[in-house]
Write an enzyme that holds these catalytic residues in place. Structure first.
Site, mmCIF file in Angstrom:
data_model
loop_
_atom_site.group_PDB
_atom_site.id
_atom_site.type_symbol
_atom_site.label_atom_id
_atom_site.label_comp_id
_atom_site.label_asym_id
_atom_site.label_seq_id
_atom_site.Cartn_x
_atom_site.Cartn_y
_atom_site.Cartn_z
ATOM 1 N N CYS A 77 3.075 -78.630 113.585
ATOM 2 C CA CYS A 77 4.105 -79.443 114.249
ATOM 3 C C CYS A 77 4.308 -80.798 113.584
ATOM 4 C CB CYS A 77 3.785 -79.587 115.739
ATOM 5 S SG CYS A 77 2.310 -80.558 116.118
ATOM 6 N N HIS A 112 1.401 -82.421 120.492
ATOM 7 C CA HIS A 112 2.514 -81.670 119.904
ATOM 8 C C HIS A 112 3.709 -82.597 119.718
ATOM 9 C CE1 HIS A 112 4.495 -77.933 118.756
ATOM 10 N NE2 HIS A 112 5.565 -78.367 119.397
ATOM 11 N N HIS A 128 11.061 -77.583 116.223
ATOM 12 C CA HIS A 128 9.608 -77.783 116.143
ATOM 13 C C HIS A 128 8.926 -76.544 115.591
ATOM 14 C CE1 HIS A 128 8.128 -75.813 120.137
ATOM 15 N NE2 HIS A 128 9.257 -75.267 119.779
#
Length: 359
Positions: free
Chosen positions: A274, A322, A334
């Site tokens: 990520c 994240h 993402h």
């Protein structure tokens, strides 16, 4: 007399003994079977497997970001150590040249006899010639003193560099040890998730994989899929916004990565995690971001959810584990997790933790 006595007979005959033994073994086996059955864990449902796998993947992502941070620190420590080592090598080379020059001067002085100046004056028949030679000798003495000073200076510098290098080496080894610990943590979580997924039937696993690939966080439970939620989010929040300047460049880069796999610790170009994706996207726009979610959130100006604009970094979970690149309309690009490629998803699919504007 005792040697001639008959052995005592068992109260049970041979057949009776064999029968009793057989019954005992059968009883033990039966007890074992029932005991095992009584303590056997029930097979988890697909929903339970999914919930546990989701938890393990979330924990793996936390460990991944810690791994990324440890790797960044280890890389910096290694670079610093290499610089010190190279500088020490250059200083050592200069030291050796100074030593050689000093040795050559000492050898020349030895060959000239090193006579006392008063004796040289007494022996020479030409005072003017003596004075000229004396001046040259004085200059040579100055050069010798300078050579000695240079040797001493380089020697001290080399010693200092070696001490600093030893400190950097200890620091590097500590970061590398932390790197190994975090790598083991990530791999342990991922292996546990794979073991759980292996419990699913072929049909359940196919349904799970298809749902994950499509972006559903309700895999194997029959809930709403991510595309459904994305449609709802877009209808509520309006169309995806128009980015400009560097934000547009970052988003364009991220769009070009759609479909590429998630690989923990990866920063491209063939795979990403990520924070690796957001870092690479903004690097393509000429902006340098730090490596981890924990540091990226402080790389710009914090903005509220209501202020979000295309190009902002959006963060999730209480541990800031994240990150995605906001593209407007309540959506982001993402790199979700293993098995889920880089994609567009609604920011509502995970617990929102904050946002940062960079560029």
């Amino acid at each position: 007399m005792a040697a001639h006595r008959k052995p005592r007979q068992s109260p049970l005959g041979g057949q009776a003994v064999r029968t009793a033994a057989t019954l005992a073994l059968a009883s033990a086996a039966t007890a074992t079977v029932f005991e095992g059955s009584g303590h056997a864990a029930p097979r988890p449902t697909p929903a339970q497997v999914k919930a546990e796998v989701d938890r393990l993947y979330e924990e793996a992502e936390v460990a991944t970001e810690k791994y990324n941070g440890a790797k960044e620190q280890a890389d910096q420590a290694r670079a610093a150590f290499d610089r010190l080592r190279d500088e020490a090598a250059r200083r050592t080379e200069r030291l050796n040249r100074s030593r050689d020059a000093l040795g050559a001067f000492a050898a020349a002085q030895y060959r000239s006899g090193g006579l006392d100046p008063a004796i040289q004056l007494a022996l020479t028949s030409d005072p003017d010639q003596y004075l000229e030679r004396a001046a040259l000798a004085e200059k040579a003495g100055d050069r010798q003193a300078a050579a000695v000073t240079s040797v001493r200076r380089e020697l001290a510098a080399v010693r200092q560099l070696r001490v600093r290098s030893e400190g950097r080496l200890r620091e590097l080894k500590a970061h590398e040890a932390e790197l190994r610990r975090q790598k083991a943590a990530v791999q342990g979580k991922l292996n546990a998730a794979r073991t759980l997924l292996a419990r699913l039937t072929a049909e359940e696993r196919a349904r799970y994989d298809a749902a994950v690939a499509a972006g559903s966080h309700d895999a194997a439970t029959g809930g709403a899929t991510a595309p459904d939620r994305a449609d709802r989010a877009a209808s509520v929040r309006g169309p995806i916004g128009t980015a400009t300047g560097r934000a547009a460049e970052a988003i364009a880069f991220a769009r070009a990565q759609l479909g590429k796999p998630y690989v923990w610790g990866a920063t491209g170009p063939s795979a990403y995690d990520c924070s690796g994706l957001t870092q690479a996207s903004w690097r393509a726009a000429g902006v340098s971001l730090p490596r981890t979610t924990y540091t990226q959130i402080n790389a710009g100006r914090r903005v509220s959810r209501s202020e979000l604009a295309p190009g902002d970094l959006v963060f999730f979970y209480s541990g800031i584990s994240h990150v995605g690149l906001y593209i407007g309309g309540g959506q982001m690009i993402h790199a979700p997790r293993p098995g889920a490629p880089v994609r567009i998803a609604p920011i509502d699919e995970m617990p929102f933790a904050g946002a940062t504007r960079v560029g």
